[in-house]
Design an enzyme around this catalytic site. Sequence first.
Site, mmCIF file in Angstrom:
data_model
loop_
_atom_site.group_PDB
_atom_site.id
_atom_site.type_symbol
_atom_site.label_atom_id
_atom_site.label_comp_id
_atom_site.label_asym_id
_atom_site.label_seq_id
_atom_site.Cartn_x
_atom_site.Cartn_y
_atom_site.Cartn_z
ATOM 1 N N ARG A 21 0.850 -1.194 0.000
ATOM 2 C CA ARG A 21 0.000 0.000 0.000
ATOM 3 C C ARG A 21 0.884 1.241 0.000
ATOM 4 N NH1 ARG A 21 -2.787 2.806 4.902
ATOM 5 N NH2 ARG A 21 -3.803 4.447 3.729
ATOM 6 N N HIS A 79 -2.956 10.957 0.935
ATOM 7 C CA HIS A 79 -2.439 10.712 2.290
ATOM 8 C C HIS A 79 -1.751 12.004 2.758
ATOM 9 C CE1 HIS A 79 -1.015 7.358 5.177
ATOM 10 N NE2 HIS A 79 -0.623 8.501 5.729
ATOM 11 N N GLU A 89 -7.518 8.409 6.475
ATOM 12 C CA GLU A 89 -7.738 9.070 7.763
ATOM 13 C C GLU A 89 -8.197 10.527 7.639
ATOM 14 O OE1 GLU A 89 -4.131 8.571 10.021
ATOM 15 O OE2 GLU A 89 -4.350 6.416 10.149
ATOM 16 N N ASN A 95 -7.511 1.856 10.000
ATOM 17 C CA ASN A 95 -6.183 1.935 10.605
ATOM 18 C C ASN A 95 -6.372 1.847 12.107
ATOM 19 O OD1 ASN A 95 -5.288 2.338 8.041
ATOM 20 N ND2 ASN A 95 -4.763 4.492 8.312
ATOM 21 N N TYR A 109 -4.532 1.440 15.900
ATOM 22 C CA TYR A 109 -3.312 1.467 16.722
ATOM 23 C C TYR A 109 -3.595 1.223 18.200
ATOM 24 C CZ TYR A 109 -0.865 3.019 12.605
ATOM 25 O OH TYR A 109 -0.316 3.051 11.345
ATOM 26 N N GLU A 166 -3.748 -0.271 8.135
ATOM 27 C CA GLU A 166 -2.552 0.041 8.933
ATOM 28 C C GLU A 166 -2.705 -0.566 10.311
ATOM 29 O OE1 GLU A 166 -1.526 4.197 9.368
ATOM 30 O OE2 GLU A 166 -1.857 4.561 7.229
ATOM 31 N N GLU A 218 7.604 10.653 10.673
ATOM 32 C CA GLU A 218 6.367 10.453 11.435
ATOM 33 C C GLU A 218 5.744 11.825 11.752
ATOM 34 O OE1 GLU A 218 4.259 8.166 11.899
ATOM 35 O OE2 GLU A 218 3.109 9.098 13.492
HETATM 36 O O1 IFM Z 1 2.441 7.420 10.229
HETATM 37 C C1 IFM Z 1 1.066 7.455 10.381
HETATM 38 C C2 IFM Z 1 0.365 7.314 9.045
HETATM 39 O O2 IFM Z 1 0.764 8.283 8.145
HETATM 40 C C3 IFM Z 1 -1.123 7.412 9.218
HETATM 41 N N1 IFM Z 1 -1.599 6.547 10.261
HETATM 42 C C4 IFM Z 1 -0.905 6.512 11.503
HETATM 43 C C5 IFM Z 1 0.584 6.349 11.287
HETATM 44 C C6 IFM Z 1 1.333 6.320 12.645
HETATM 45 O O3 IFM Z 1 1.090 7.491 13.347
#
Ligand code: IFM
Length: 444
Positions: free
Chosen positions: A75, A118, A163, A293, A295, A351, A405
Amino acid sequence: MKKFSQDFIFGTATSSYQIEGAVTQDGRTPSIWDTFSKTPGKVWGGDTGDIACDHYNRVEEDIQILKELGVDSYRFSIAWPRVFPAKGQYNAKGMEFYKNLARRLVEENIQPFVTIYHWDLPQWAHELGGWVNRESVEWFEEFSLKCFEELDEYVAKWITHNEPWCAAMLGYHQGEHAPGHTNLDEAIRAAHHILLSHGRVVQMYKESYKGTKEIGITLNLSPVYAASTSANDQLAANNFDGYLNRWFLEPIFKGSYPVDMMNLYSKYIYSYDFIQEGDLETISCPSDFFGINFYNRALIEFSSAADFMFKPAYSDYPKSGMGWDISPNEFKELIHRLREEYTTLPIYITENGAAFDDRLEENGSVHDEGRVDYVEKHITAVAELNEEGMNVAGYYLWSLLDNFEWAFGYEKRFGIIFVDFNTQTRYWKDSAKRYAEIVRNRSI
Ligand code: IFM
């Protein structure tokens, strides 16, 4: 041991500004992130994406890494100011890079999964009002159409936006991302135009372009929990869920904005007349998959001092290097909720990954056991979700490479490949070796 089906997609993910560098090569003009990162105090250590992983000039080396990893798919995103360096001006040279990348991936039997946007909005578009200007929807349509015309023959799946919450709320409300504004009215308009441009592009792809590949959108979602059962904390958690999740899920899947949040926002938003007739129908038009995504979870408590009454609560969960709660069980709860309340579409985890404080040893190894554990736990969760019939069709590890980042610059490393930013040498972390093994065995 948990097995994955043969058609489950294992991949890794990156984005253009975070890895490419080469910001003035082949006719590229600045994006809002070039401007923002060069503004003193905005990015940790004054880092910029000027060189990043120099992926633009090392693309073949990076394709070889993908090949060795054995992933089914990669991706990546397209830098809009490479392709349209000025309004209405197409730059074939900029597109050539992505054409070559997509073609090479196909030759190596790796499916290109392309994100159109993005976050690297061209500076020219920002100067015309950026996403706050409704015309941005047309600029995005023009950009997307060119991507389809030039790349669709190679691409397996398209993501319109990555996002939107970050692009709109971090960019225009919290000011932590480009363009660095702190205005809720702008943020909500920007979010609306981003979502509208998603709907318009999906319709255009299917109806006039007559594309046959899958197309969808990716949201960043965190399941939200209240720190206690008190009415205050419950209210705070509901508000944060509205701010982060529901403001985007509801227009996409239900064709409406959450009314509780419209009320809450109305002290800053004097009129919602930017929501025009037919917009919500467009935003909620059918797409082919839903990208998530994931986390971390969010633990929230009441704060009378905060605008919308929420603030993060103390959490005793183990943390990644971003200070984010490691929460694979809550990840499963999120998917359950999406299935119950929002969608039956195939879900791609577009992600998932973690930053840790990695150390490169003299012999070139990086023992990132924290990341290995994080990845194993989340891939196991995906396998368990699929055992329950949750239809998670793929998993993309963020990220292939350590990279820029955003506001944290190069301070936070998310890669499974360590990048020495002085020499641009790539080193396999233990997590890359472990991921290659999982992909090879199709089991965990
Ligand atoms: O690095 C980012 C990415 O660009 C978008 N989603 C979260 C990742 C980690 O913060």
